[in-house]
Design a protein around this motif. Structure first.
Motif, PDB file in Angstrom:
ATOM      1  N   GLN A   1       0.978   7.212  43.399  1.00 59.84           N
ATOM      2  CA  GLN A   1       0.918   8.670  43.307  1.00 59.84           C
ATOM      3  C   GLN A   1       0.636   9.223  44.711  1.00 59.84           C
ATOM      4  OE1 GLN A   1      -2.463   9.431  40.711  1.00 59.84           O
ATOM      5  NE2 GLN A   1      -3.901   8.436  42.100  1.00 59.84           N
ATOM      6  N   ALA A   2       1.021  10.470  44.919  1.00 62.00           N
ATOM      7  CA  ALA A   2       0.707  11.134  46.188  1.00 62.00           C
ATOM      8  C   ALA A   2      -0.629  11.838  46.042  1.00 62.00           C
ATOM      9  CB  ALA A   2       1.796  12.145  46.532  1.00 62.00           C
ATOM     10  N   ALA A   3      -1.375  11.905  47.147  1.00 62.39           N
ATOM     11  CA  ALA A   3      -2.709  12.513  47.104  1.00 62.39           C
ATOM     12  C   ALA A   3      -2.659  13.956  46.600  1.00 62.39           C
ATOM     13  CB  ALA A   3      -3.321  12.474  48.504  1.00 62.39           C
ATOM     14  N   ASP A   4      -1.551  14.644  46.849  1.00 64.79           N
ATOM     15  CA  ASP A   4      -1.495  16.066  46.462  1.00 64.79           C
ATOM     16  C   ASP A   4      -0.965  16.265  45.040  1.00 64.79           C
ATOM     17  OD1 ASP A   4       0.957  15.135  47.751  1.00 64.79           O
ATOM     18  OD2 ASP A   4       1.683  17.163  47.369  1.00 64.79           O
ATOM     19  N   HIS A   5      -0.621  15.181  44.339  1.00 63.33           N
ATOM     20  CA  HIS A   5      -0.295  15.300  42.910  1.00 63.33           C
ATOM     21  C   HIS A   5      -0.713  14.004  42.232  1.00 63.33           C
ATOM     22  CE1 HIS A   5       1.978  17.052  39.420  1.00 63.33           C
ATOM     23  NE2 HIS A   5       1.669  15.833  39.026  1.00 63.33           N
ATOM     24  N   LEU A   6      -1.899  13.994  41.656  1.00 63.73           N
ATOM     25  CA  LEU A   6      -2.438  12.774  41.034  1.00 63.73           C
ATOM     26  C   LEU A   6      -1.978  12.687  39.587  1.00 63.73           C
ATOM     27  CD1 LEU A   6      -6.100  12.994  42.425  1.00 63.73           C
ATOM     28  CD2 LEU A   6      -4.138  11.779  43.417  1.00 63.73           C
ATOM     29  N   PHE A   7      -1.623  11.482  39.153  1.00 65.93           N
ATOM     30  CA  PHE A   7      -1.222  11.276  37.751  1.00 65.93           C
ATOM     31  C   PHE A   7      -2.438  10.886  36.900  1.00 65.93           C
ATOM     32  CE2 PHE A   7       2.829   9.996  40.024  1.00 65.93           C
ATOM     33  CZ  PHE A   7       3.456  11.216  39.792  1.00 65.93           C
ATOM     34  N   LEU A   8      -3.540  11.573  37.121  1.00 67.21           N
ATOM     35  CA  LEU A   8      -4.757  11.347  36.339  1.00 67.21           C
ATOM     36  C   LEU A   8      -5.123  12.647  35.631  1.00 67.21           C
ATOM     37  CD1 LEU A   8      -4.981   8.724  38.018  1.00 67.21           C
ATOM     38  CD2 LEU A   8      -7.403   9.185  38.271  1.00 67.21           C
ATOM     39  N   GLY A   9      -5.747  12.502  34.477  1.00 70.70           N
ATOM     40  CA  GLY A   9      -6.160  13.678  33.731  1.00 70.70           C
ATOM     41  C   GLY A   9      -7.376  14.348  34.367  1.00 70.70           C
ATOM     42  N   ASP A  10      -7.658  15.561  33.920  1.00 69.03           N
ATOM     43  CA  ASP A  10      -8.825  16.291  34.408  1.00 69.03           C
ATOM     44  C   ASP A  10     -10.102  15.531  34.030  1.00 69.03           C
ATOM     45  OD1 ASP A  10      -6.829  18.111  34.850  1.00 69.03           O
ATOM     46  OD2 ASP A  10      -7.630  19.672  33.514  1.00 69.03           O
ATOM     47  N   ARG A  11     -11.062  15.516  34.929  1.00 69.67           N
ATOM     48  CA  ARG A  11     -12.421  14.972  34.661  1.00 69.67           C
ATOM     49  C   ARG A  11     -12.385  13.531  34.132  1.00 69.67           C
ATOM     50  NH1 ARG A  11     -11.926  19.990  32.590  1.00 69.67           N
ATOM     51  NH2 ARG A  11     -11.613  19.165  30.483  1.00 69.67           N
TER      52      ARG A  11
ATOM     53  N   GLU B   1      -6.921  18.452  44.028  1.00 67.32           N
ATOM     54  CA  GLU B   1      -6.607  17.431  43.026  1.00 67.32           C
ATOM     55  C   GLU B   1      -7.794  16.485  42.807  1.00 67.32           C
ATOM     56  OE1 GLU B   1      -4.303  18.181  40.964  1.00 67.32           O
ATOM     57  OE2 GLU B   1      -3.114  16.353  41.162  1.00 67.32           O
ATOM     58  N   ALA B   2      -8.438  16.100  43.910  1.00 70.48           N
ATOM     59  CA  ALA B   2      -9.604  15.210  43.796  1.00 70.48           C
ATOM     60  C   ALA B   2     -10.688  15.890  42.960  1.00 70.48           C
ATOM     61  CB  ALA B   2     -10.130  14.860  45.185  1.00 70.48           C
ATOM     62  N   LEU B   3     -10.905  17.181  43.216  1.00 70.91           N
ATOM     63  CA  LEU B   3     -11.939  17.914  42.456  1.00 70.91           C
ATOM     64  C   LEU B   3     -11.528  18.093  40.996  1.00 70.91           C
ATOM     65  CD1 LEU B   3     -12.858  20.484  45.232  1.00 70.91           C
ATOM     66  CD2 LEU B   3     -14.474  18.896  44.127  1.00 70.91           C
ATOM     67  N   ARG B   4     -10.241  18.170  40.741  1.00 72.95           N
ATOM     68  CA  ARG B   4      -9.764  18.313  39.350  1.00 72.95           C
ATOM     69  C   ARG B   4     -10.058  17.043  38.540  1.00 72.95           C
ATOM     70  NH1 ARG B   4      -5.583  16.475  36.593  1.00 72.95           N
ATOM     71  NH2 ARG B   4      -4.444  15.655  38.382  1.00 72.95           N
ATOM     72  N   VAL B   5      -9.787  15.868  39.124  1.00 72.75           N
ATOM     73  CA  VAL B   5      -9.894  14.641  38.333  1.00 72.75           C
ATOM     74  C   VAL B   5     -11.335  14.126  38.227  1.00 72.75           C
ATOM     75  CG1 VAL B   5      -7.513  13.972  38.829  1.00 72.75           C
ATOM     76  CG2 VAL B   5      -9.367  12.983  40.207  1.00 72.75           C
ATOM     77  N   VAL B   6     -12.226  14.633  39.105  1.00 78.06           N
ATOM     78  CA  VAL B   6     -13.602  14.143  39.062  1.00 78.06           C
ATOM     79  C   VAL B   6     -14.378  14.882  37.966  1.00 78.06           C
ATOM     80  CG1 VAL B   6     -14.819  15.686  40.702  1.00 78.06           C
ATOM     81  CG2 VAL B   6     -15.342  13.253  40.651  1.00 78.06           C
ATOM     82  N   ARG B   7     -15.315  14.166  37.374  1.00 82.26           N
ATOM     83  CA  ARG B   7     -16.127  14.792  36.312  1.00 82.26           C
ATOM     84  C   ARG B   7     -17.093  15.799  36.922  1.00 82.26           C
ATOM     85  NH1 ARG B   7     -14.956  11.023  32.459  1.00 82.26           N
ATOM     86  NH2 ARG B   7     -15.209   8.870  33.096  1.00 82.26           N
ATOM     87  N   PRO B   8     -17.526  16.785  36.132  1.00 83.63           N
ATOM     88  CA  PRO B   8     -18.547  17.720  36.632  1.00 83.63           C
ATOM     89  C   PRO B   8     -19.769  16.931  37.120  1.00 83.63           C
ATOM     90  CG  PRO B   8     -17.645  18.504  34.551  1.00 83.63           C
ATOM     91  CD  PRO B   8     -17.063  17.136  34.773  1.00 83.63           C
ATOM     92  N   GLY B   9     -20.267  17.305  38.264  1.00 82.78           N
ATOM     93  CA  GLY B   9     -21.416  16.593  38.843  1.00 82.78           C
ATOM     94  C   GLY B   9     -21.009  15.402  39.696  1.00 82.78           C
TER      95      GLY B   9
END
Ligand SMILES: C[S@@+](CC[C@H](N)C(=O)[O-])C[C@H]1O[C@@H](n2cnc3c(N)ncnc32)[C@H](O)[C@@H]1O
Length: 343
Positions: free
Chosen positions: A150-160, A185-193
């Protein structure tokens, strides 16, 4: 998980369609399977772009892929920095295992390093290796590691879906126009906290200078990638909505040898492979001349004196005796941004 049209995308990996990857590879990696999402808006465009992308990290024909991977067979050389980065990433989840997405993960150097050097961390970290290069991802998978192209600017991972994200060891390769999307994108896929940790080199650092003066002119693919600054990092994370702390970070290369000369020679070989400058080093006529180049370009005295805060970094390449071996240590001063997603 994805439309039939997407599943038929050829060459998601060098010899695998996306549907083969989903059918034959992903089920062996439950952590990866639970995080993947190829159905997000824009996925089809991102996938098609991937399959037409060649990178300098694919092979030595396209740049320095083979020699880079050869250097990484010894995952101990950068272990000191890698371990510190992982500890920074996991600080917000001290009480439970931490799933980390390593966005520029190559063929899994960080995942392998944890396995090879830190029995105490095996249960602490689950590392998902991502990378733009199909060859890198194929090699990570061949070693049994959970990996996704995947490219860093479009991750194929779900939110959180992950506890922490690392953008490290090559963040300057992300085009400046894509860097905000990469952090978003990194902030989208990471869980809150959870934390996003971005590692790179300051534009004014000896490392950036080494890339400009040695790697760019003497390698097949060149190295025309702008690095970062503290200000740029602060602005990037502010704009992405998660202000970051930016810290100085000691990230040395450390190599062992049986004699002083052997330690120096091994370090020169590592740098030659890692940065693809072997042909240039061959013209220098031996270890002493190569080591002199390292002394010239990895000397940090002036840079360290210019830093806003005093740091206790080794200022230049050294060889010292430790127990029954000789150790060659080449300093690299990096800057690291650490941001926490709002809980
Ligand atoms: C210097 S290598 C580091 C690999 C690994 N982390 C290591 O330390 O050995 C940089 C990696 O970033 C990957 N890369 C470059 N641009 C990328 C992007 N836009 N998205 C994802 N990966 C990228 C390259 O394919 C390469 O494998």
């Amino acid at each position: 998980m994805q439309s039939d049209a997407l599943a038929e995308v050829d060459f998601y990996l060098p010899s695998m369609t996306l549907s083969e990857y989903l059918r034959d590879v992903v089920p062996a990696h439950p952590l990866l399977g639970s995080a993947l999402d190829f159905a997000r808006p824009g996925a089809e465009k991102a996938l098609r772009l991937l399959t037409t992308t060649t990178t300098e990290f694919d092979s030595d024909d396209t740049g320095r892929g083979d020699s880079y991977r050869r250097a990484q067979r010894d995952s101990s050389v950068r272990w000191r920095g890698v371990r510190q980065l992982l500890e920074l990433a996991a600080e917000s989840t001290p009480e439970r295992p931490c799933t980390v997405l390593d966005v520029l993960g190559g063929d899994g150097t960080i995942a392998r390093a944890v396995h090879e050097h830190a029995a105490d961390l095996h249960d602490r970290f689950g590392i998902l290796t991502g990378d733009l290069s199909g060859e890198m991802v194929a090699q990570a998978l061949a070693q049994g590691l959970p990996a996704v192209r995947q490219a860093a600017d479009h991750l194929f991972l779900g939110d959180r879906t992950v506890d922490a994200v690392l953008l490290a060891y090559g963040t300057h390769h992300i085009a400046p126009d894509d860097r905000l999307s990469a952090v978003t994108e990194a902030l989208r896929v990471v869980r809150p906290g959870g934390r996003v940790v971005l590692h790179d080199f300051d534009e004014s650092s000896p490392m950036a200078d080494f890339f400009t003066r040695i790697v760019h002119p003497y390698t097949t693919a060149g190295h025309d990638y702008p690095h970062f600054s503290r200000t740029l990092l602060n602005e990037l994370f502010e704009e992405a909505g998660a202000p970051a702390d930016v810290v100085d970070f000691y990230d040395p290369l450390i190599v062992h040898g049986e004699t002083e000369e052997d330690a120096r020679r091994r370090m020169c070989d590592y740098v030659a492979d890692m940065y693809g400058v072997g042909s240039f080093f061959d013209t220098l006529g031996g270890t002493d001349a190569c080591w002199h180049v390292l002394e010239q370009h990895f000397g940090h005295e002036r840079y360290l004196a210019s830093l806003p805060d005093r740091v206790d970094f080794t200022p230049g390449p050294v060889v010292y005796r430790s127990h029954d071996t000789y150790v060659a240590e080449v300093p690299r001063a990096a800057i690291v941004a650490i941001a926490q997603k709002a809980a």
